[in-house]
Each structure stands twice: as C-alpha cells, then as structure tokens.
Design a protein around this motif. Sequence first.
Motif, PDB file in Angstrom:
ATOM      1  N   TRP A   3     -61.249   7.940  34.971  1.00 11.46           N
ATOM      2  CA  TRP A   3     -62.440   7.117  34.736  1.00 11.46           C
ATOM      3  C   TRP A   3     -62.091   5.831  33.985  1.00 11.46           C
ATOM      4  O   TRP A   3     -62.436   4.744  34.455  1.00 11.46           O
ATOM      5  CB  TRP A   3     -63.513   7.924  33.988  1.00 11.46           C
ATOM      6  CG  TRP A   3     -64.837   7.236  33.956  1.00 11.46           C
ATOM      7  CD1 TRP A   3     -65.872   7.416  34.824  1.00 11.46           C
ATOM      8  CD2 TRP A   3     -65.287   6.261  33.012  1.00 11.46           C
ATOM      9  NE1 TRP A   3     -66.928   6.609  34.483  1.00 11.46           N
ATOM     10  CE2 TRP A   3     -66.594   5.888  33.367  1.00 11.46           C
ATOM     11  CE3 TRP A   3     -64.718   5.657  31.907  1.00 11.46           C
ATOM     12  CZ2 TRP A   3     -67.328   4.951  32.658  1.00 11.46           C
ATOM     13  CZ3 TRP A   3     -65.450   4.719  31.200  1.00 11.46           C
ATOM     14  CH2 TRP A   3     -66.748   4.363  31.563  1.00 11.46           C
ATOM     15  N   HIS A  46     -62.275   1.927  35.498  1.00  9.15           N
ATOM     16  CA  HIS A  46     -63.189   0.933  34.918  1.00  9.15           C
ATOM     17  C   HIS A  46     -62.495  -0.166  34.123  1.00  9.15           C
ATOM     18  O   HIS A  46     -63.039  -1.264  34.022  1.00  9.15           O
ATOM     19  CB  HIS A  46     -64.230   1.645  34.041  1.00  9.15           C
ATOM     20  CG  HIS A  46     -65.235   2.403  34.852  1.00  9.15           C
ATOM     21  ND1 HIS A  46     -66.277   1.789  35.506  1.00  9.15           N
ATOM     22  CD2 HIS A  46     -65.334   3.722  35.146  1.00  9.15           C
ATOM     23  CE1 HIS A  46     -66.988   2.694  36.154  1.00  9.15           C
ATOM     24  NE2 HIS A  46     -66.429   3.877  35.946  1.00  9.15           N
ATOM     25  N   ASN A  59     -60.689  -1.844  38.549  1.00  4.36           N
ATOM     26  CA  ASN A  59     -61.810  -2.740  38.878  1.00  4.36           C
ATOM     27  C   ASN A  59     -61.613  -4.164  38.355  1.00  4.36           C
ATOM     28  O   ASN A  59     -61.766  -5.114  39.124  1.00  4.36           O
ATOM     29  CB  ASN A  59     -63.139  -2.164  38.378  1.00  4.36           C
ATOM     30  CG  ASN A  59     -63.596  -0.981  39.213  1.00  4.36           C
ATOM     31  OD1 ASN A  59     -63.065  -0.707  40.282  1.00  4.36           O
ATOM     32  ND2 ASN A  59     -64.579  -0.266  38.707  1.00  4.36           N
ATOM     33  N   ILE A 115     -66.915   8.541  39.758  1.00  7.54           N
ATOM     34  CA  ILE A 115     -66.942   7.077  39.859  1.00  7.54           C
ATOM     35  C   ILE A 115     -68.078   6.639  40.782  1.00  7.54           C
ATOM     36  O   ILE A 115     -68.842   5.727  40.458  1.00  7.54           O
ATOM     37  CB  ILE A 115     -65.586   6.527  40.393  1.00  7.54           C
ATOM     38  CG1 ILE A 115     -64.414   6.960  39.526  1.00  7.54           C
ATOM     39  CG2 ILE A 115     -65.644   5.018  40.575  1.00  7.54           C
ATOM     40  CD1 ILE A 115     -64.359   6.379  38.154  1.00  7.54           C
ATOM     41  N   LYS A 135     -70.822   8.153  41.561  1.00 10.62           N
ATOM     42  CA  LYS A 135     -72.141   8.424  40.995  1.00 10.62           C
ATOM     43  C   LYS A 135     -72.482   7.487  39.837  1.00 10.62           C
ATOM     44  O   LYS A 135     -73.569   7.551  39.294  1.00 10.62           O
ATOM     45  CB  LYS A 135     -72.236   9.883  40.542  1.00 10.62           C
ATOM     46  CG  LYS A 135     -72.274  10.870  41.679  1.00 10.62           C
ATOM     47  CD  LYS A 135     -72.448  12.280  41.155  1.00 10.62           C
ATOM     48  CE  LYS A 135     -72.462  13.292  42.251  1.00 10.62           C
ATOM     49  NZ  LYS A 135     -73.711  13.397  42.948  1.00 10.62           N
ATOM     50  N   LYS A 136     -71.505   6.649  39.451  1.00  8.20           N
ATOM     51  CA  LYS A 136     -71.677   5.682  38.363  1.00  8.20           C
ATOM     52  C   LYS A 136     -72.053   6.351  37.038  1.00  8.20           C
ATOM     53  O   LYS A 136     -72.869   5.854  36.276  1.00  8.20           O
ATOM     54  CB  LYS A 136     -72.701   4.613  38.737  1.00  8.20           C
ATOM     55  CG  LYS A 136     -72.308   3.803  39.951  1.00  8.20           C
ATOM     56  CD  LYS A 136     -73.260   2.662  40.174  1.00  8.20           C
ATOM     57  CE  LYS A 136     -73.029   1.897  41.437  1.00  8.20           C
ATOM     58  NZ  LYS A 136     -71.770   1.503  41.830  1.00  8.20           N
ATOM     59  N   TYR A 137     -71.438   7.517  36.791  1.00 10.59           N
ATOM     60  CA  TYR A 137     -71.642   8.207  35.521  1.00 10.59           C
ATOM     61  C   TYR A 137     -70.873   7.495  34.423  1.00 10.59           C
ATOM     62  O   TYR A 137     -69.834   6.885  34.669  1.00 10.59           O
ATOM     63  CB  TYR A 137     -71.142   9.648  35.598  1.00 10.59           C
ATOM     64  CG  TYR A 137     -72.033  10.603  36.367  1.00 10.59           C
ATOM     65  CD1 TYR A 137     -73.399  10.418  36.461  1.00 10.59           C
ATOM     66  CD2 TYR A 137     -71.483  11.713  36.990  1.00 10.59           C
ATOM     67  CE1 TYR A 137     -74.201  11.311  37.154  1.00 10.59           C
ATOM     68  CE2 TYR A 137     -72.273  12.615  37.685  1.00 10.59           C
ATOM     69  CZ  TYR A 137     -73.629  12.402  37.758  1.00 10.59           C
ATOM     70  OH  TYR A 137     -74.419  13.284  38.446  1.00 10.59           O
ATOM     71  N   SER A 138     -71.362   7.630  33.195  1.00  6.93           N
ATOM     72  CA  SER A 138     -70.605   7.161  32.039  1.00  6.93           C
ATOM     73  C   SER A 138     -69.422   8.102  31.842  1.00  6.93           C
ATOM     74  O   SER A 138     -69.336   9.143  32.497  1.00  6.93           O
ATOM     75  CB  SER A 138     -71.500   7.173  30.791  1.00  6.93           C
ATOM     76  OG  SER A 138     -71.843   8.510  30.459  1.00  6.93           O
TER      77      SER A 138
END
Length: 192
Positions: free
Chosen positions: A56, A60, A64, A123, A125-128
Amino acid sequence: MIFLLIFISAALVNNFVLSRFLGICPFLGVSKKLDSAVGMGIAVIFVMVLAVSVTWPLQHYILNPLGLAYLQTITFILIIASLVQLVEMILKKNVPALYHSLGIYLPLITTNCAILGIAIDAILKKYSLAASLVYALGAGIGFTLALVIMAGIRERLETADTPAPFKGTPINLILASLLSIAFMGFSALVTV
C-alpha cells in the motif's frame, strides 16, 4: 464501525476462497489435516497483512507519484515472494514440524493469487492504510476459516463410507462447492 464492516465483508461475505475462488491450490492441498490447515492459515494471515502493509505505501508513495503504476503487479509479486521467503525461514527455524507438514504448499504461498488479490484489491477499493490492513486481516481470517472447516470435514470423511467413484478429488470438489454455497448465505449480511 466501518472497520468492522470491512472485516466481516472480507472474512465472510467476500471470502477470497469460497466466493472469489482465489487460493484454491492451498485450500485443496493443505486441508487434509487440521493441524497443517491451521498452520497454513496463520502463515497466510501473516503474509497477507505484511504484504498489504508494504504494498500500500509503495503504491501510494512511490509507484503513483513516479508514474510507475503499470509496474504494480510485478512489484507486488516480488514483495510477496520476499515475504514468503521470510516466513519460510522463520517457520523452518522456529517451528520445524509445521514447516515439514506444510511441505511444498509453503513456497506456493508465493503464487497464491489470494495474497496478490488482496494487495491489489485494497488499492482498487481506495482504502486507507488502516482500512487495507483490516481488509487483509479479515481476508486472511476468512481464508483460515475456510481452510479449517474444509480440513475438519475432510478428516471426518476419511472414516465415512464414501462410494468408490466419489473418493478423493471428486468428494473434495463437491465438498468445496457445498461450502461455497453455504458461505453465500452471508451475502446479504454486509457489502463494503
């Protein structure tokens, strides 16, 4: 509250083995004995949580921003392979009986698509990071739950009077499909 929903969703509703059919190889291979199923489940939980905790931030904060998101899959596979080697060394040194009972299935965690699936899915699901870790823990516990249930039933089947054409793989596949249908009962429980 949202973490609880994510956890229940990953463990029961969207179980990676029984509803998404990821990780079938260790599910069918290691579920012969309850002891090895529990050991494999704990190893998978550990690797899933560790993989998400590494992939993760990598996604990020490195991939990215540098425009290298297309390298996600290969990068994640390399990280997962390294983590599995770490788990393998730890088990070999500290729990040799479990290491030998898992046999070839321990290195197969590297290619267990459920681990790569959880890393990529968190990733997508755009979870923290915290939600991703809860998601990984829930998915790992769901994997372990499916593995332990399957192992318990398979141990009982060894003493059952199973017709000859159904012995071995056929009865195991029928059992897995019935277990999958049973877990579909959780589908209305929660969706996250």
